[in-house]
Design an enzyme around this catalytic site. Structure first.
Site, PDB file in Angstrom:
ATOM      1  N   GLY A  67     -54.603  13.945  20.573  1.00  0.00           N
ATOM      2  CA  GLY A  67     -55.442  12.910  19.965  1.00  0.00           C
ATOM      3  C   GLY A  67     -55.221  12.859  18.471  1.00  0.00           C
ATOM      4  CE  LYS A 103     -56.464  20.455  14.787  1.00  0.00           C
ATOM      5  NZ  LYS A 103     -55.057  20.063  14.938  1.00  0.00           N
TER       6      LYS A 103
HETATM    7  O1  NPG Z   1     -59.675  14.708  19.206  1.00  0.00           O
HETATM    8  O2  NPG Z   1     -58.437  13.117  18.466  1.00  0.00           O
HETATM    9  C1  NPG Z   1     -58.859  14.269  18.436  1.00  0.00           C
HETATM   10  C2  NPG Z   1     -58.299  15.198  17.400  1.00  0.00           C
HETATM   11  C3  NPG Z   1     -57.375  16.185  18.012  1.00  0.00           C
HETATM   12  O3  NPG Z   1     -56.849  18.073  16.702  1.00  0.00           O
HETATM   13  C4  NPG Z   1     -56.608  16.930  16.971  1.00  0.00           C
HETATM   14  N1  NPG Z   1     -55.662  16.237  16.354  1.00  0.00           N
HETATM   15  O4  NPG Z   1     -52.978  18.016  14.939  1.00  0.00           O
HETATM   16  O5  NPG Z   1     -53.320  17.284  16.911  1.00  0.00           O
HETATM   17  C5  NPG Z   1     -53.649  17.372  15.727  1.00  0.00           C
HETATM   18  C6  NPG Z   1     -54.920  16.730  15.242  1.00  0.00           C
HETATM   19  C7  NPG Z   1     -54.754  15.600  14.279  1.00  0.00           C
HETATM   20  C8  NPG Z   1     -55.840  14.878  13.920  1.00  0.00           C
HETATM   21  C9  NPG Z   1     -53.567  15.250  13.764  1.00  0.00           C
HETATM   22  C10 NPG Z   1     -55.751  13.840  13.058  1.00  0.00           C
HETATM   23  C11 NPG Z   1     -53.453  14.211  12.891  1.00  0.00           C
HETATM   24  C12 NPG Z   1     -54.545  13.502  12.552  1.00  0.00           C
END
Ligand code: NPG
Length: 367
Positions: A289, A162
């Site tokens: 995800g 991120k």
């Molecule tokens: O492993 O499920 C996972 C998280 C992956 O980084 C991830 N998700 O922006 O894609 C994204 C982010 C996210 C997480 C977005 C939670 C929204 C809610």
């Protein structure tokens, strides 16, 4: 298919570690679950991917619950097949996450009745999928390298970092120096401006698979202009909310890879359409995800088993998120997770555990 009731519940699950992105820090996952019960006594389950607050998308848990109760559930009139759900809900604008959740619960019930797995129904060609992991923003590089190191030791085959302004070049450089060959990508969640092209082009030297959603979700033109300034492929996430938006972004050369999140595009049936379009346009896709429990993860794995999902997704093991999942935990073996092959989504929640973490429960029952 005749439906006798919709059971709605909200649960709260702490995350094993805080997850920080450019839009906020999550320490727990509040999840809205839908159970569709048919007249034959079959239960179809799904999870809504909306977060507690509208920070990633305009949708949020309490809003989705309201939308479901007030408009979406009544629109189904207790009698519907999965392929008719989207059409029945189409008069109501937006609400992709709430709509996806309802469609998936109906689909799970229907496939259980037809004795077929979601993976088979969607057209899967793989029995296991490669696992990636998404690593949050940290407060120090050494702490961050430790976290990445842990995931690499566990066997994750692709790392997503991120990023946000002031947490981009240095952390990416640190990971690249330590692991010169690991498949690596970054996700900005809309944190940059059109004027940041030069800054983002500095990431080109790290041989990244992609830069995900650098600009505002509505700025398709901006992404298209940015794609000319950076060598690293641009991948859209938040901007892709339907087949139409995927088609437009591809046509405008704003994205050369797409992250398909079923909740964000209104469901698994729309996701397959986007997958097929991308396949025909030679645009690779991967499954994003949203910190799903085992219910959402099972369905995502089924989708990620389709042939054009050629990049590892954010389909990590249950232990990456929760101490105890609400289904049997998904485990990673040699960097892969098996695609569930039981009927429907292939998993069932542990009701006793669900009851112990439920914060809200309500049923909509046919009279
Ligand atoms: O492993 O499920 C996972 C998280 C992956 O980084 C991830 N998700 O922006 O894609 C994204 C982010 C996210 C997480 C977005 C939670 C929204 C809610």
């Amino acid at each position: 298919m005749k439906i006798s009731r919709f059971n709605l519940r909200i649960i709260g699950l702490p995350l094993v570690r805080p997850f920080r992105t450019s839009f906020g820090t999550q320490t727990a996952r509040e999840v809205l679950l839908v159970e569709v019960v048919t007249d034959d006594g079959i239960s179809g389950w799904s999870e809504c991917v909306a977060m507690s607050e509208p920070l990633y998308s305009p949708e949020y848990v309490a809003g989705c619950l309201d939308l479901l109760k007030r408009f979406l559930i009544p629109a189904l009139k207790f009698q519907v097949n999965a392929d008719e759900v989207a059409k029945n809900l189409s008069p109501y604008l937006g609400g992709q996450m709430a709509k996806a959740c309802l469609e998936t619960a109906v689909l799970d019930a229907q496939l259980k009745k037809e004795q077929i797995s979601l993976a088979k129904f969607l057209g899967s060609t793989k029995s296991k999928v490669e696992c990636g992991v998404s690593v949050g923003i940290s407060d120090s590089i050494p702490k961050f390298i430790d976290e990445v190191s842990g995931y690499i030791d566990e066997g994750y085959r692709r790392i997503k970092l991120k990023i946000e302004p002031d947490w981009d070049f240095e952390p990416v450089k640190a990971v690249r120096q330590k692991w010169p060959d690991i498949p690596l990508q970054v996700d900005a969640n809309q944190a940059y401006e059109r004027s940041d092209g030069k800054l983002l082009a500095k990431l080109d030297e790290f041989n990244l698979l992609l830069i995900e959603q650098p600009l505002d979700e509505h700025d398709i033109l901006g992404h298209s202009l940015l794609a000319k300034q950076v060598k690293t492929p641009i991948c859209l996430d938040e901007s892709i909310i339907s087949l139409q938006s995927a088609e437009d972004a591809i046509e405008m050369k704003a994205t050369s890879i797409i992250n398909i999140k079923p909740g964000r595009v209104g469901g698994y049936l729309e996701s397959v359409k986007i997958h097929d379009l991308c396949q025909s346009k030679k645009i690779p896709v991967w499954c994003g995800g949203m910190l799903e429990t085992g219910i959402g993860r099972a369905a995502n794995l089924a989708l990620a088993a389709l042939p054009n999902f050629t990049l590892p997704g954010d389909t990590s093991a249950s232990s990456r998120y929760f101490k105890k999942d609400i289904t049997n935990p998904f485990e990673m073996k040699d960097g892969y997770i098996d695609v569930p092959n039981g009927i429907g989504i292939g998993v069932e929640p542990d009701i006793e555990y669900l009851d112990s973490i439920t914060t809200y429960k309500e049923s909509v029952v046919r009279e």
